[in-house]
Design a protein around this motif. Sequence first.
Motif, mmCIF file in Angstrom:
data_model
loop_
_atom_site.group_PDB
_atom_site.id
_atom_site.type_symbol
_atom_site.label_atom_id
_atom_site.label_comp_id
_atom_site.label_asym_id
_atom_site.label_seq_id
_atom_site.Cartn_x
_atom_site.Cartn_y
_atom_site.Cartn_z
ATOM 1 N N LEU A 302 70.450 54.556 42.317
ATOM 2 C CA LEU A 302 71.026 53.363 41.447
ATOM 3 C C LEU A 302 70.346 52.948 40.318
ATOM 4 O O LEU A 302 68.960 52.930 40.604
ATOM 5 C CB LEU A 302 71.256 52.148 42.630
ATOM 6 C CG LEU A 302 72.175 52.443 43.678
ATOM 7 C CD1 LEU A 302 72.074 51.146 44.606
ATOM 8 C CD2 LEU A 302 73.611 52.577 43.376
ATOM 9 N N GLU A 304 70.220 50.507 36.539
ATOM 10 C CA GLU A 304 70.572 49.241 35.949
ATOM 11 C C GLU A 304 70.568 49.906 34.288
ATOM 12 O O GLU A 304 69.680 50.516 33.883
ATOM 13 C CB GLU A 304 69.789 48.276 36.204
ATOM 14 C CG GLU A 304 70.067 47.721 37.380
ATOM 15 C CD GLU A 304 69.512 46.190 37.479
ATOM 16 O OE1 GLU A 304 68.985 45.855 36.716
ATOM 17 O OE2 GLU A 304 69.787 46.007 38.525
ATOM 18 N N THR A 309 74.877 47.907 37.155
ATOM 19 C CA THR A 309 74.536 48.831 37.886
ATOM 20 C C THR A 309 75.442 50.355 37.950
ATOM 21 O O THR A 309 76.615 50.202 37.818
ATOM 22 C CB THR A 309 74.253 48.424 39.206
ATOM 23 O OG1 THR A 309 73.317 47.418 39.347
ATOM 24 C CG2 THR A 309 73.737 49.521 40.257
ATOM 25 N N ALA A 323 77.163 52.715 34.563
ATOM 26 C CA ALA A 323 76.657 51.406 34.643
ATOM 27 C C ALA A 323 77.472 50.308 34.268
ATOM 28 O O ALA A 323 77.314 49.984 33.196
ATOM 29 C CB ALA A 323 75.319 51.331 34.111
#
Length: 408
Positions: A302, A304, A309, A323
């Motif tokens: 994951l 950012e 995200t 994202a």
Amino acid sequence: MKKAFIFLFFLVSILSFSQFSVPYRIGNKFGIADGSGKIIIPAEYDHIDVSSSPGVFTATKGSSRENFKTTCIYRNKIVLKDTGYNFFEIEGPFIKGIKISDLDRFYQYNGSLASLSTDIYTITGKKIFDKSYSHITVVEDEKKPALKDEKLFLLLDQSQRYSLVLLNENTLKITRTFFENAEQIDTDYDRFPQSFSITYYGGISGSRKLDLFFENGKIKNYSSDPVQQKSNSYSAYSSSSSYPPPPPPAERSEAQESVKQPPVKEQLKPSIREAYDSKKYTEPFTTDRILFRQQELYQAELKESEGKTGLFNIRDNKWIIPALYDDIIRTDFSCPACTVYILKKGTGYKIMEYNPRNSQLFKGNFTMIPYLYHKNYSKEGFHLIKLFDKEGNFFAYANQDGIVYYKK
């Protein structure tokens, strides 16, 4: 004219079976409605669980182990009403009602058949056998039926002994018993529907191999030959000789003891929150909940970007999911070569089915947490979704376009 009428009747029958129905919530109760929301079965149940076979529902009144009643709904009709069965299954052209006498024992022994009491019914609700069995199997293949007006039943009784019987579907009477009280069996479907083989051990007639040959929807002939008694595999092992004892731990020298080893710093691996449905089909009286657990990611993380995200492929150095979201949750939904994600953006949720070749974002935008429950439910392109509130409790069913099957 007669042929035209028959064709029209056949066409209407096909169309009626192609119509799908869903559990529909009205206030705090559930009923059954068609895809347009028209109520078919009144909303008077505390829970309605959807079977893996479309069109089969277990409707429950009561919310405890000691005080619940289940109703089997099949093809939009109540077949068995207010029973003590834990769940129902379709077995060929029949319906099985299965009661679990001891849930704790059932879980402890990974689905122990000794904890089950099974009855089998016609689709109109008529019970076939006078007594209950631990397990009932119809020796059948729906796509390649071997028998026309008869059915073979493999029965496991409450004392864990097997029998094979032939039942006349019109009279619901047993016309032949091939064997009974067998201790163990081995089945062979390799040449079905031309033939079926079963080897049974012990019982009244001893250990034998039975071969049944089918032709024109009937049993043409059969043969039964003796075989050697199958040994109990567990008796061949003993606790004293199964495995050698483990080697003694190596002795450490004083020099080794005096050197303090630096603590090993554990490197955190990329992980993601995974959603799973807590509902057990064996416990129709329980409240359905969505639960979460951390699961390790493989070659992904994951990541950012600008306060949002996404899911990034470390190996290929590209975004799996851009994202654009406030949260990404993987689900445990299983489908070939795909992964299903719940994407949160603001106060809304969407479902993505990710496939490296053909990903799709479902049209529906939900204010509750959506969980894909059945893909292509009843027909291609219709996906049944469960909605859960912010406390994680099941609220209602919905479809992939955002239609929620609920009204006050």
